[in-house]
Design an enzyme around this catalytic site. Sequence first.
Site, PDB file in Angstrom:
ATOM      1  N   HIS A  20      73.396  -0.580  51.514  1.00 32.50           N
ATOM      2  CA  HIS A  20      74.539  -1.198  52.200  1.00 32.50           C
ATOM      3  C   HIS A  20      74.005  -2.165  53.248  1.00 32.50           C
ATOM      4  O   HIS A  20      73.841  -1.835  54.400  1.00 32.50           O
ATOM      5  CB  HIS A  20      75.361  -0.089  52.856  1.00 32.50           C
ATOM      6  CG  HIS A  20      76.671  -0.563  53.430  1.00 32.50           C
ATOM      7  ND1 HIS A  20      77.511  -1.418  52.781  1.00 32.50           N
ATOM      8  CD2 HIS A  20      77.279  -0.270  54.606  1.00 32.50           C
ATOM      9  CE1 HIS A  20      78.579  -1.635  53.529  1.00 32.50           C
ATOM     10  NE2 HIS A  20      78.453  -0.955  54.642  1.00 32.50           N
TER      11      HIS A  20
ATOM     12  N   ASP B 188      86.405  14.896  67.349  1.00 29.53           N
ATOM     13  CA  ASP B 188      85.717  13.863  68.138  1.00 29.53           C
ATOM     14  C   ASP B 188      85.236  14.504  69.436  1.00 29.53           C
ATOM     15  O   ASP B 188      85.726  15.572  69.822  1.00 29.53           O
ATOM     16  CB  ASP B 188      86.668  12.692  68.440  1.00 29.53           C
ATOM     17  CG  ASP B 188      85.917  11.390  68.730  1.00 29.53           C
ATOM     18  OD1 ASP B 188      85.919  10.489  67.859  1.00 29.53           O
ATOM     19  OD2 ASP B 188      85.320  11.285  69.832  1.00 29.53           O
TER      20      ASP B 188
ATOM     21  N   VAL C 152      79.660   8.006  56.315  1.00 27.12           N
ATOM     22  CA  VAL C 152      80.190   6.647  56.454  1.00 27.12           C
ATOM     23  C   VAL C 152      79.455   5.869  57.558  1.00 27.12           C
ATOM     24  O   VAL C 152      79.371   4.650  57.519  1.00 27.12           O
ATOM     25  CB  VAL C 152      81.714   6.662  56.752  1.00 27.12           C
ATOM     26  CG1 VAL C 152      82.275   5.255  56.867  1.00 27.12           C
ATOM     27  CG2 VAL C 152      82.473   7.426  55.674  1.00 27.12           C
TER      28      VAL C 152
HETATM   29  N1  APR Z   1      80.707  14.000  67.432  1.00 22.07           N
HETATM   30  C1  APR Z   1      81.947  13.579  67.095  1.00 22.07           C
HETATM   31  N2  APR Z   1      82.372  12.316  67.310  1.00 22.07           N
HETATM   32  C2  APR Z   1      81.524  11.460  67.887  1.00 22.07           C
HETATM   33  C3  APR Z   1      80.201  11.830  68.257  1.00 22.07           C
HETATM   34  C4  APR Z   1      79.811  13.171  68.001  1.00 22.07           C
HETATM   35  N3  APR Z   1      78.592  13.620  68.329  1.00 22.07           N
HETATM   36  N4  APR Z   1      79.613  10.756  68.820  1.00 22.07           N
HETATM   37  C5  APR Z   1      80.495   9.738  68.774  1.00 22.07           C
HETATM   38  N5  APR Z   1      81.645  10.159  68.230  1.00 22.07           N
HETATM   39  C6  APR Z   1      82.901   9.436  68.020  1.00 22.07           C
HETATM   40  C7  APR Z   1      83.242   8.464  69.148  1.00 22.07           C
HETATM   41  O1  APR Z   1      83.781   9.175  70.278  1.00 22.07           O
HETATM   42  C8  APR Z   1      84.250   7.556  68.472  1.00 22.07           C
HETATM   43  O2  APR Z   1      85.587   7.985  68.677  1.00 22.07           O
HETATM   44  O3  APR Z   1      82.808   8.585  66.882  1.00 22.07           O
HETATM   45  C9  APR Z   1      83.902   7.653  66.976  1.00 22.07           C
HETATM   46  C10 APR Z   1      83.490   6.341  66.363  1.00 22.07           C
HETATM   47  O4  APR Z   1      84.608   5.527  66.338  1.00 22.07           O
HETATM   48  P1  APR Z   1      84.585   3.952  66.619  1.00 22.07           P
HETATM   49  O5  APR Z   1      83.781   3.690  67.845  1.00 22.07           O
HETATM   50  O6  APR Z   1      85.981   3.461  66.554  1.00 22.07           O
HETATM   51  O7  APR Z   1      83.713   3.392  65.397  1.00 22.07           O
HETATM   52  P2  APR Z   1      84.228   3.123  63.892  1.00 22.07           P
HETATM   53  O8  APR Z   1      84.682   1.726  63.775  1.00 22.07           O
HETATM   54  O9  APR Z   1      85.127   4.208  63.488  1.00 22.07           O
HETATM   55  O10 APR Z   1      82.842   3.223  63.087  1.00 22.07           O
HETATM   56  C11 APR Z   1      82.174   4.454  62.955  1.00 22.07           C
HETATM   57  O11 APR Z   1      81.359   3.985  60.758  1.00 22.07           O
HETATM   58  O12 APR Z   1      81.585   2.046  59.531  1.00 22.07           O
HETATM   59  C12 APR Z   1      80.730   2.800  60.343  1.00 22.07           C
HETATM   60  O13 APR Z   1      79.246   1.193  61.357  1.00 22.07           O
HETATM   61  C13 APR Z   1      80.337   2.053  61.585  1.00 22.07           C
HETATM   62  O14 APR Z   1      78.660   3.594  62.365  1.00 22.07           O
HETATM   63  C14 APR Z   1      80.013   3.169  62.521  1.00 22.07           C
HETATM   64  C15 APR Z   1      80.950   4.280  62.092  1.00 22.07           C
END
Ligand code: APR
Length: 310
Positions: free
Chosen positions: A176, A34, A119
Amino acid sequence: MGRSKVSVIGAGNVGATCAHWIVAKELADCVLVDILEGMPQGKALDLMESTPVVDSDCNVIGSNSYDATANSDVVIITSGIPRKPGMSRDDLLATNKKIMATVCNEVKKTSPNACVIVVANPLDAMCHVAFDTLGFPRERVMGMAGVLDTARYKAFIAMELGCSVEDVHGMVLGGHGDTMVPLPNHTSIGGIPLTELVSKERIDSIIERTAKGGAEIVALLKTGSAFYAPAAGAVAMAESIIKDKKRVLPCASLLNGQYGHKDLFIGVPCVLGKGGVEKVIELKLNDHEKGLLNNSANAVKELVEALKKN
Ligand code: APR
């Protein structure tokens, strides 16, 4: 031969829950990546400390770089923003496109032989971004949506009939989104056709609830979108690839003429094994079902066009 390695990019709700399922199934070593400093490291260490309790010999590593992900067998990409109430998956397009391209440029360098499971939403459009950026063969780039949509559909049918989820078989195809295509004529419960057990009105309402299943969770959570079932879906796909199980699962796959579509990612039944999508199965659809699938394909095409403008 060492253990398999699954890397999960994005250690938020979906990503961390993927890691959780991977450890629970003792499927592979797992690397969580992340951009937030400390967060993937903390979650990975916490999971690692759970392994003696659940008797699972998996190493879990958290990182802000891709070094530890090198030569992953499977990479699951969950990085991106989730939706909030009132948003559609399509509203995430511009932001998640940039994140997907950045991530895939790293994955391409560090895990050139991996199977990649997308995803992040809007799912089908994000598969196109991943495929274009990675330059991998079509078999090794796929999206997780059909497993989730099908799981929701099956759960609602089991709830309706008060029967075991194990005995519900069926599939949801298409993109989806609201145009997804549940197939009641191809759904059975312990071998008995769904249409013999449930009235048309009730089936229609189950289909409607399935299509809006993501929004139902978003409205309840208020702060983000679903993660338990999406993560379970992505890990089921990873498991079929790693164990070469050759499960037949609905996945977003780049079609090459199947179902009358070419160069478009859309949810279709796929055989998943070591090579990724080893086969796309072409179901015989009736005219009504074909119409619904084409309608869904058109919705995906519109988003792919919108990608070019964003
Ligand atoms: N590289 C790595 N991680 C990243 C990046 C990046 N460039 N940009 C954002 N992130 C991380 C964020 O810091 C965050 O921890 O992606 C994570 C996303 O987690 P959440 O905000 O909890 O979102 P989540 O519910 O996991 O959903 C993620 O999956 O189901 C789909 O629609 C949903 O597009 C969304 C994705």
